[in-house]
Design a protein around this motif. Structure first.
Motif, short mmCIF file in Angstrom:
data_model
loop_
_atom_site.label_atom_id
_atom_site.label_comp_id
_atom_site.label_asym_id
_atom_site.label_seq_id
_atom_site.Cartn_x
_atom_site.Cartn_y
_atom_site.Cartn_z
N LEU A 166 14.64 -1.96 3.84
CA LEU A 166 15.66 -2.31 2.85
C LEU A 166 16.67 -1.18 2.71
CD1 LEU A 166 16.88 -4.12 0.68
CD2 LEU A 166 15.48 -2.87 -0.98
N ALA A 222 0.06 -2.61 -6.06
CA ALA A 222 1.03 -2.60 -4.97
C ALA A 222 0.43 -3.34 -3.79
CB ALA A 222 1.38 -1.16 -4.57
N PRO A 223 1.20 -4.28 -3.21
CA PRO A 223 0.68 -5.03 -2.06
C PRO A 223 0.41 -4.08 -0.88
CG PRO A 223 2.79 -5.91 -2.83
CD PRO A 223 2.58 -4.62 -3.52
N SER A 224 -0.49 -4.50 0.00
CA SER A 224 -0.76 -3.67 1.17
C SER A 224 0.47 -3.68 2.08
CB SER A 224 -1.98 -4.21 1.91
OG SER A 224 -1.73 -5.53 2.29
N GLY A 225 0.44 -2.86 3.11
CA GLY A 225 1.61 -2.69 3.96
C GLY A 225 1.87 -3.88 4.85
N PRO A 226 2.84 -3.81 5.76
CA PRO A 226 3.68 -2.63 5.99
C PRO A 226 4.63 -2.36 4.83
CG PRO A 226 4.52 -4.51 7.22
CD PRO A 226 3.20 -4.92 6.64
N ASP A 227 5.09 -1.13 4.77
CA ASP A 227 5.99 -0.71 3.72
C ASP A 227 7.39 -1.21 4.04
OD1 ASP A 227 7.41 0.50 1.75
OD2 ASP A 227 6.99 2.55 2.38
N ARG A 228 7.89 -2.14 3.23
CA ARG A 228 9.19 -2.75 3.51
C ARG A 228 10.36 -1.96 2.94
NH1 ARG A 228 8.90 -8.31 1.00
NH2 ARG A 228 7.78 -7.12 -0.57
N LEU A 229 10.07 -0.90 2.20
CA LEU A 229 11.16 -0.17 1.56
C LEU A 229 12.13 0.48 2.55
CD1 LEU A 229 12.56 0.81 -0.99
CD2 LEU A 229 10.92 2.68 -1.10
N PRO A 230 11.64 1.17 3.58
CA PRO A 230 12.60 1.81 4.50
C PRO A 230 13.54 0.81 5.17
CG PRO A 230 10.41 2.76 4.79
CD PRO A 230 10.24 1.57 3.88
N PRO A 279 6.58 1.92 8.40
CA PRO A 279 5.42 2.71 8.03
C PRO A 279 4.32 1.79 7.48
CG PRO A 279 7.42 3.48 6.91
CD PRO A 279 7.75 2.19 7.58
N SER A 280 3.08 2.26 7.55
CA SER A 280 1.99 1.47 7.00
C SER A 280 2.13 1.46 5.48
CB SER A 280 0.66 2.07 7.42
OG SER A 280 0.59 3.40 6.97
N GLY A 281 1.31 0.62 4.84
CA GLY A 281 1.42 0.42 3.40
C GLY A 281 0.94 1.61 2.60
N PRO A 282 0.90 1.52 1.28
CA PRO A 282 1.26 0.32 0.51
C PRO A 282 2.74 -0.01 0.58
CG PRO A 282 0.95 2.19 -0.96
CD PRO A 282 0.53 2.64 0.41
N ASP A 283 3.04 -1.25 0.27
CA ASP A 283 4.42 -1.73 0.30
C ASP A 283 5.12 -1.27 -0.98
OD1 ASP A 283 6.79 -3.01 0.53
OD2 ASP A 283 5.95 -5.04 0.48
N ARG A 284 6.10 -0.37 -0.83
CA ARG A 284 6.75 0.19 -2.02
C ARG A 284 7.93 -0.65 -2.51
NH1 ARG A 284 8.63 5.73 -0.21
NH2 ARG A 284 9.03 4.53 1.68
N LEU A 285 8.25 -1.71 -1.76
CA LEU A 285 9.42 -2.50 -2.14
C LEU A 285 9.29 -3.16 -3.52
CD1 LEU A 285 12.21 -3.56 -1.51
CD2 LEU A 285 11.17 -5.39 -0.17
#
Lengths: 343, 343
Positions: B267, B257-265, A258-264
């Motif tokens: 992980l 929060a850094p911009s994407g991509p969202d790395r959470l999914p 998914p596009s950001g923001p990066d929630r990690l």
């Protein structure tokens, strides 16, 4: 001696889905089964289980299990009846459980099926007393480490796993807060299953309502969906919270990051500052040897009405693809099973 | 009776940093200390420890510990010598350890300092035999659950925590792969500390080189930095991998929060499909009662040369802010301590 020819109806993977599966990804076939050879049994499927993990098997992305190949029968657990047996361990008429797939009949050498343990209804072997129930129980007890007085949150709370998680948490003296889609499911979760609260994830104020339902924060978040429920949970986690992770249905259909923001980074920071434990598990890989412990705890709870369950029964194998697609959208209400033939 | 006036030199938080701290966020002050009252001791700081967690204390974002308030002395562990004592438990000349802060002197009621345990050099109480060493040991042993033959990766491998993690892993029979910044540090990690390999995170092919150094995948990733090392590790994780998480230096300076991509999914998916455990911890909160176990394991290893360590000693309290800023950029080489007065 030649067997009378048996026609098998089966659903195979026609193509791999991109995003949500569609009916075109499945194909119904009728094929003649070969004769039985020594040691084999012919099984007639009674109930087929439909579960979210099957979405993963439709993709060839790296996973914990090999994907279903194109043209192969869709994988799945089922309760079957022995129609003919050339195996001394099984008699005609026996009920058995095994991963026999989306089909009306199957031939088995007896090594990957087990006799159905005693239970009031055979389909329970696919739900509360089967894989989903054991997933709920082991993740909660082993990783969740529940303690009386703590607060537990679980999503898909009317479903096969979530409903058991919350009811076991209540038995253990916790506050149980469910998340479900729609007022009917939420009412059922509180009034029938006995959760302390249930929040509708379709509500515009979802995160706020969840926070209100958890005035002392969250000690255990049993993760079986991912997505926005997870986002609302993270700020409410208490120090030393535990997150057993058994499924991510909300993202199973995603086909790109998914596009950001990066929630990690936010998650990592929460894990560190709140000293949180998050752990993924696959029930039979990690806890396969503890099935007797599970059954000896759960069977009496079910018998005594302390753990209730609901089934969503669909009739006819040909309905399986549509029912499965609906489940990924949350359209089922309770453990989804397909009645393939009369039990 | 009046004490001779003691002038205390101290470094206070002048303003909260936005992003990386600058010298302007700190202020050096000289203030007269009040007279001692009954039960108190006057301490003269010998060694001050500088550690990454202090960056967190400079912000008022929610964390596991209260922030340093503007105008307050910067928090920090130190070894001090008792200069005067009105407390029967401490004698003039005793060495003690406690969180006495970034200052030349302090007054203590004796309840938050402990006598220095016996060790060859007092500064070791701030490193290999102190908080960083115990962080390394407890996270590796309790969450990491190391098994001979497995592969461990740790970043900041020449630093106070990472160096101990890798050496203890070697003692336990694991393959130890370090990550460090620059050829000098990497050479030290392999040649002096005995790691099996060390990868320079400044290398253009970092992820590829890390993969080559871990031909059997990664069973334990001891996380103390976050950032791109984590990204390179995730695809290499083996089933049932463990990730003790004690620090995230790479993101301590982030202020949005850094911009994407969202790395959470991604992980979450890895945690699920590989059945990974990730767990944050704060050493004294989670394992404070196990300090004797730690010291009885580590002290002999240090004495016998099985666990080596390196200190980066800076002279003079006034150098602390610049040294701290440099540490967050990876400019130190070994455990960073400030020699505030002669030992």
């Amino acid at each position: 001696m030649s067997d009378p020819m048996t026609l098998n109806q089966r659903i195979v993977l026609a193509s791999r889905p991109v995003g949500a599966p569609t009916p075109e990804n499945f194909r119904l076939e009728r094929v003649a089964l070969p004769d039985l050879t020594d040691g084999q049994v012919l099984l007639k499927t009674v109930y087929l289980s439909l579960d979210p993990y099957m979405r993963g098997r439709m993709s060839d992305a790296p996973s914990y299990a090999a994907p279903v190949e194109i043209g192969e029968v869709m994988t799945g657990g089922a309760v079957s009846r022995v129609e003919r047996s050339l195996n001394p361990k099984f008699q005609e008429g026996d009920l058995v459980v095994g991963a026999t797939g989306w089909q009306s009949h199957s031939i088995n050498d007896g090594r990957s099926i087990i006799p159905l343990p005693g239970m009031p209804s055979p389909s329970m072997a696919l739900g509360v007393l089967g894989m989903p129930g054991m997933t709920a129980y082991m993740g909660l007890m082993d990783i969740g480490q529940p303690k009386a007085g703590e607060t537990l949150v679980v999503a898909a709370a009317s479903g096969a796993v979530g409903s058991v998680v919350g009811q076991v948490a209540k038995i253990k003296g916790l506050r149980a807060v469910g998340v479900a889609g729609g007022a009917d499911k939420c009412r059922y979760v509180v009034e029938e299953l006995g959760f302390d609260a249930c929040i509708d994830h379709k509500s515009a104020n979802f995160a706020e309502e969840l926070a209100k339902a958890c005035p002392k924060g969250i000690d255990i978040y049993y993760e079986n969906v991912g997505g926005k429920v997870f986002d609302a949970v993270v700020p409410l986690l208490n120090p030393k919270a535990r997150i057993p992770l058994c499924g991510l249905i909300a993202s199973y259909n995603a086909h790109e990051a998914p596009s950001g923001p990066d929630r990690l980074p936010t998650l990592q920071r929460t894990l560190l500052t709140k000293r949180v434990r998050i752990q993924g598990f696959i029930v039979f890989d990690d806890y396969g040897d503890r099935q007797p412990e599970f059954l000896s705890a759960m069977a009496p709870w079910v018998r005594d009405g302390k753990v209730k369950f609901r089934e969503d029964v669909v009739d006819g194998l040909e309905q399986a693809p549509q029912a499965f697609i609906g489940m990924l959208e949350g359209r089922n209400f309770g453990k989804l099973v397909v009645r393939v033939s009369a039990d």
